[in-house]
Write an enzyme that holds these catalytic residues in place. Structure first.
Site, PDB file in Angstrom:
ATOM      1  CG  HIS A   1      -1.935   1.028   1.279  1.00 29.32           C
ATOM      2  ND1 HIS A   1      -1.674   2.358   1.552  1.00 29.32           N
ATOM      3  CD2 HIS A   1      -3.275   0.947   1.066  1.00 29.32           C
ATOM      4  CE1 HIS A   1      -2.808   3.033   1.505  1.00 29.32           C
ATOM      5  NE2 HIS A   1      -3.793   2.221   1.217  1.00 29.32           N
TER       6      HIS A   1
ATOM      7  CB  CYS B   1      -4.304   3.507  -2.163  1.00 32.36           C
ATOM      8  SG  CYS B   1      -5.398   4.536  -1.171  1.00 32.36           S
TER       9      CYS B   1
ATOM     10  CG  HIS C   1      -7.356   0.626  -1.154  1.00 32.64           C
ATOM     11  ND1 HIS C   1      -6.577   0.903  -0.044  1.00 32.64           N
ATOM     12  CD2 HIS C   1      -7.644  -0.690  -1.097  1.00 32.64           C
ATOM     13  CE1 HIS C   1      -6.415  -0.210   0.653  1.00 32.64           C
ATOM     14  NE2 HIS C   1      -7.037  -1.196   0.039  1.00 32.64           N
TER      15      HIS C   1
ATOM     16  CG  ASP D   1      -9.780   3.574   0.706  1.00 30.14           C
ATOM     17  OD1 ASP D   1     -10.063   2.988   1.749  1.00 30.14           O
ATOM     18  OD2 ASP D   1      -8.648   4.025   0.466  1.00 30.14           O
ATOM     19  CG  HIS D   2     -10.788   6.309   3.824  1.00 29.96           C
ATOM     20  ND1 HIS D   2      -9.732   7.114   4.118  1.00 29.96           N
ATOM     21  CD2 HIS D   2     -10.385   5.048   4.115  1.00 29.96           C
ATOM     22  CE1 HIS D   2      -8.732   6.387   4.565  1.00 29.96           C
ATOM     23  NE2 HIS D   2      -9.095   5.124   4.572  1.00 29.96           N
TER      24      HIS D   2
ATOM     25  CE1 TYR E   1     -11.893   1.211   5.334  1.00 28.78           C
ATOM     26  CE2 TYR E   1     -10.928   2.712   6.924  1.00 28.78           C
ATOM     27  CZ  TYR E   1     -10.819   1.937   5.793  1.00 28.78           C
ATOM     28  OH  TYR E   1      -9.633   1.892   5.096  1.00 28.78           O
TER      29      TYR E   1
HETATM   30  C1  DNO Z   1      -6.543   3.279   5.600  1.00 26.07           C
HETATM   31  C2  DNO Z   1      -5.998   2.111   4.908  1.00 26.07           C
HETATM   32  C3  DNO Z   1      -4.619   1.753   5.412  1.00 26.07           C
HETATM   33  C4  DNO Z   1      -4.172   0.437   4.842  1.00 26.07           C
HETATM   34  C5  DNO Z   1      -2.805   0.035   5.244  1.00 26.07           C
HETATM   35  C6  DNO Z   1      -2.363  -1.159   4.446  1.00 26.07           C
HETATM   36  O1  DNO Z   1      -7.706   3.410   5.696  1.00 26.07           O
HETATM   37  O2  DNO Z   1      -5.997   2.268   3.541  1.00 26.07           O
HETATM   38  O3  DNO Z   1      -4.667   1.666   6.795  1.00 26.07           O
HETATM   39  O4  DNO Z   1      -5.026  -0.561   5.266  1.00 26.07           O
HETATM   40  O5  DNO Z   1      -1.912   1.051   5.087  1.00 26.07           O
HETATM   41  O6  DNO Z   1      -1.335  -1.806   5.087  1.00 26.07           O
END
Ligand code: DNO
Length: 347
Positions: free
Chosen positions: A198, A236, A265, A309-310, A323
């Site tokens: 990531h 991401c 992501h 993602d978020h 989340y």
């Molecule tokens: C945040 C996530 C990160 C991710 C880690 C992967 O919301 O995208 O915490 O899970 O960095 O190791």
């Protein structure tokens, strides 16, 4: 695309059943949360988690994350034990049918924001990063703790870690990452598990700690450290895309054409002079061209795991910042729409 959704286990206020109700949902992205970083995840725990996920009608194929112990990142002699444990985790997860492991190599802190509930114009709340506010934070001399941070360190341990990383610097961190990859990628190959790093979030140094998975030049360098398709990326969009120097459609096109993206992501951010704000997933809501990113993935034959993602907190939902269910579900539906349109237009 294999649409997936992050789930934090039994303590997550969002239930597996609700996640399954999101149209086309394929798989759950999760982890074992009650084993300390660096220890082995025993088979019975992994299988119990898998069973829970599968009972809900979802697949258990992506782990986020198997965290990397600080001693590995620092290159301490004790890293050997932790690397052996990491290999064991890869083997155990493969036995349970896992296909992708997401991890990161960020010193001490995972993702960093200055506020987790900034009210946006429409009354929703979002995670934001304002540089002037972060510059004022002093993790060594305050009680401040953010959810992305490991709060298990004492002040003294934290000061010690900071000193060690300062001495190590960026080049030292690269060396330790190479050492780690040279040991684990062959195990991933044997077990047919794709490792997906990531990027650093945000992609610049925080509090003077080195960060290296940040931009094109460094991603190229990373992929060459061990030139195997098992050594790949969690792409991401929000982490890399909050820096103007990262052209997201271009990066996605390049790395998906190379077959080195194993997990995506998807989220949008509004880039500001003073940092960035997380926004709803749609292109029109932020700085990123989400259509161009999805199209690059599609055109290069990417058919792997993508998760919204978020999300913002909307409709009065409370829970884990970034989340919640609602805005991530809207994100998932948007991704489905983009994918269908791209797929149909390309036939
Ligand atoms: C945040 C996530 C990160 C991710 C880690 C992967 O919301 O995208 O915490 O899970 O960095 O190791």
């Amino acid at each position: 695309m294999k649409l997936s959704f992050r789930w934090y286990g039994d303590s997550d206020p969002v239930s597996l059943q609700y996640i399954k109700q999101i149209p086309t949902m394929h798989s759950i992205v999760t982890a074992i949360y009650d084993v300390p970083v660096g220890q082995v995840w025993e088979m019975d725990k992994i299988l119990a988690l898998k069973e829970k996920v599968e009972k809900a009608g979802l697949k258990f194929e992506v782990i986020e994350s198997v965290p990397v112990h600080e001693d590995i990142k620092l290159g301490l002699p004790t890293r050997e034990v932790y690397i052996e444990n990491y290999k064991k985790n890869i083997e155990n997860l493969a036995k349970a049918g896992v296909k992708v492991i997401c991890y990161n190599f960020m010193p001490v802190f995972d993702w960093t924001r200055s506020q987790l509930d900034k009210e946006l114009e429409d009354g929703s709340t979002a995670l934001v990063y304002y540089k002037d506010q972060v510059d004022k934070l002093d993790p060594l001399n305050s009680e401040l703790s953010l959810p992305g941070w490991d709060s298990s360190y004492t002040k003294e341990e934290m000061a010690d870690l900071f000193a060690k990383y300062k001495a190590l610097g960026e080049e030292g961190l690269w060396e330790n990452l190479k050492y780690f990859l040279e040991q684990i990628i062959p195990v991933a190959e044997l077990n047919d598990i794709k490792m997906a790093i990531h990027p650093d979030d945000p992609p610049w140094p925080i509090f003077g700690l080195p960060r290296i998975i940040t931009k094109e030049e460094n991603l190229d360098r990373f992929l060459k450290l061990v030139d195997s398709k098992y050594n790949g990326l969690t792409l991401c969009t929000g982490s890399l895309g909050c820096a103007n120097f990262n052209n997201m459609p271009k990066l996605v096109d390049k790395y998906s054409a190379m077959g080195r993206i194993h997990f995506v992501h998807m989220r949008n951010v509004q880039v500001l002079d003073n940092g960035f704000e997380e926004r709803a997933h749609l292109s029109s809501c932020g700085s990123l061209d989400m259509y161009a990113i999805m199209k690059a993935l599609y055109d290069n034959g990417f058919r792997g795991y993508i998760r919204p993602d978020h999300g913002r907190m909307i409709w009065g939902e409370t829970g884990r910042a970034g989340y919640g269910l609602y805005d991530r579900a809207l994100g998932a539906t948007y991704l489905n729409g983009l994918w269908e349109a791209i797929e149909k237009a390309s036939k």
